[in-house]
Scaffold this active site. Structure first.
Site, PDB file in Angstrom:
ATOM      1  N   LYS A 294      -0.224   3.175  -1.787  1.00  0.00           N
ATOM      2  CA  LYS A 294       0.377   4.396  -1.232  1.00  0.00           C
ATOM      3  C   LYS A 294       1.894   4.318  -1.165  1.00  0.00           C
ATOM      4  CE  LYS A 294      -3.126   6.388   1.684  1.00  0.00           C
ATOM      5  NZ  LYS A 294      -3.731   6.218   2.965  1.00  0.00           N
ATOM      6  N   ARG A 295       2.345   3.127  -0.918  1.00  0.00           N
ATOM      7  CA  ARG A 295       3.771   2.866  -0.825  1.00  0.00           C
ATOM      8  C   ARG A 295       4.523   3.341  -2.076  1.00  0.00           C
ATOM      9  NH1 ARG A 295       6.016  -1.814  -2.040  1.00  0.00           N
ATOM     10  NH2 ARG A 295       4.093  -2.847  -2.639  1.00  0.00           N
TER      11      ARG A 295
END
Ligand code: GLU
Length: 469
Positions: A239-240
């Protein structure tokens, strides 16, 4: 034999790009071989599986157009079948009840660890005679002793696991619930899967699954274990790194064709070709051409492909996807041009459909104010005469066509003996409110006659006020 592949996600989250790429490869393997593709939801982990995740996965698959011929099957609906097979295995002696307590297993593990040995079940209950007891038990698979499991992976080549490294896998827990690896085996067998395409994180499960399949007398499918996707910084994609959910790419304005093309090339190649239609993918796809190495995500390339598809797919088709963004940005289409015409006009300028939607608002809605900086620059005193004259010429047109509009603008510049820009820029700000748009002829044409004329009048007033203040 007909090729039959499957995608078997666990519904613990949305469909992420890694899963989507695995699904695509599996789907292509079926489609490239006139085979069938099965969708199976592996929801036996009841704590972590959710209906929302199931829906999100189906939504992602549908959006990408990865159609399935069978399913979706749900493992939680197949417990009777798994239990039936477990009973047969106990009967045949290919599985056994293990009464070892958790404490015993813990001590065994600790001792093995202390001796620097591999931690595995020691087979204590393997050869016990049947007991008549109501003590709790798990069911373990009787893994072969000695020898090895060998399979030829389409991506990684020959892989060999020694049976001595594998212990007797638990196939049913104390509460009777069958375990993950076992359900996969029964499903792949029952569903007639001939080729398993999945993430490399499952490679250690494969020898266990093959051994169980053999014990069941089931055919052994082919395997292709696909490597990971890394972010552009080399770390596992997460997600980063921004969007990882397939639907997030829809929300961000990507076409499914662009994402599919991007994903197929992320770890697979056919010569140095970059652009692949679905038909070409089906024609050229081979599991053996998948890269062994992990692939790194590259958003710039995805944007490039998206632009390519926005420009080259039929505008009517692109419009069906643009519609979603118009709705999302609450742009009411009831008063304005056909969306496909807007696509044609703006396709060259947009990287994403989200951008395209945002920059097409003025075709459908009046704007409250001119962009401040643009107005300051272009709606000045010197613009009064060009705006008045072009308005006059536009009003006099007998037909509202891009050609006629173009002529009116050109005639205005000629008559005033100024460059086209001296007419064009004030006009552009007048009708769009902003400093950028496609060609003015098509822009005015699409905005429509009365709306264009009203907006020019408003700009003339604006300039006049400015002169007077
Ligand atoms: N359910 C597994 C996963 O989501 C896939 C298992 C398989 O393909 O065999 O990772």
């Amino acid at each position: 034999m007909t090729t039959k592949t499957r995608f078997a996600p666990s519904p613990t989250g949305f469909l992420h790009v890694g899963g989507a790429r695995t699904a695509l490869y599996s789907w292509l393997q079926a489609r490239a071989n006139n085979g069938e593709f099965v969708l199976r939801i592996e929801d036996t982990d009841i704590e972590r599986s959710t209906q929302a995740a199931c829906d999100a996965i189906l939504e992602g698959m549908n959006w990408l157009g990865l159609t399935w011929d069978e399913g979706p099957y749900y493992q939680t609906k197949r417990f009777d079948r798994y239990n039936e097979i477990i009973a047969q295995m106990l009967e045949k002696g290919t599985a056994y009840k293990c009464y070892c307590s958790r404490e015993r297993i813990d001590v065994l593990r600790e001792t093995q660890a202390a001796n620097g040995e591999a931690q595995k079940y020691d087979g204590c209950c393997r050869d016990l005679p049947a007991r008549d007891t109501d003590e709790p038990f798990v069911v373990r698979f009787k893994n072969p002793i000695g020898g090895s499991v060998v399979f030829d992976d389409h991506v990684r080549g020959r892989i060999e696991f020694s049976n001595d490294a594998l212990d007797d896998l638990i196939i049913a827990r104390t509460d009777g619930v069958p375990t993950y690896n076992f359900c996969v085996v029964v499903d792949d067998w029952d569903m007639g899967i001939t080729c398993v395409v999945r993430g490399e994180d499952h490679i250690n499960n494969t020898p266990r699954q093959i051994n169980i399949l053999k014990a069941l007398g089931a055919p052994i499918p082919e395997y292709a274990h696909v490597s990971m996707i890394l972010g552009d910084d080399g770390a596992k994609l997460s997600k980063r790194h921004g969007a990882v959910s397939v639907m997030q790419y829809r929300d961000d304005g990507y076409l499914p064709e662009a994402l599919l093309n991007y994903l197929v090339r992320l770890g697979w190649s056919h010569g140095d070709q970059e652009i692949f239609s679905l038909e070409e993918m089906k024609q050229y796809f081979k599991l053996g051409d998948i890269n062994k190495a992990a692939s790194a995500f590259n958003t710039d390339k995805l944007v490039w492909l998206n632009q390519h598809y926005i420009k080259s797919l039929a505008p009517e088709y692109v419009a069906t996807h643009l519609q979603w963004h118009m709705d999302d940005q609450k742009i009411d289409l009831s008063n304005g041009p056909a969306l496909a015409e807007v696509v044609t006009a703006l396709a060259e300028r947009a990287k994403t459909l989200k951008e395209l939607a945002a920059s097409s608002r003025y075709f459908y809605e009046d704007f409250a104010e001119f962009d401040e900086a643009q107005a300051k620059k272009h709606l000045r005193g010197v613009a009064l005469e060009p705006l008045q004259l072009v308005q006059q010429k536009l009003t006099a047109l007998t037909e509202w066509t891009a050609e006629a509009i173009h002529q009116a603008i050109e005639d205005t510049a000629t008559e005033l003996d100024v460059g086209m820009g001296k007419v064009g820029m004030p006009l552009r700000v007048a009708v769009t409110g902003a400093g950028q748009s496609p060609g003015l002829d098509i822009t005015l044409f699409l905005i429509g006659r009365s709306r264009s004329e009203q907006r020019i009048s408003k700009a003339i007033e604006f300039v006049a006020d400015r002169i007077n203040s």
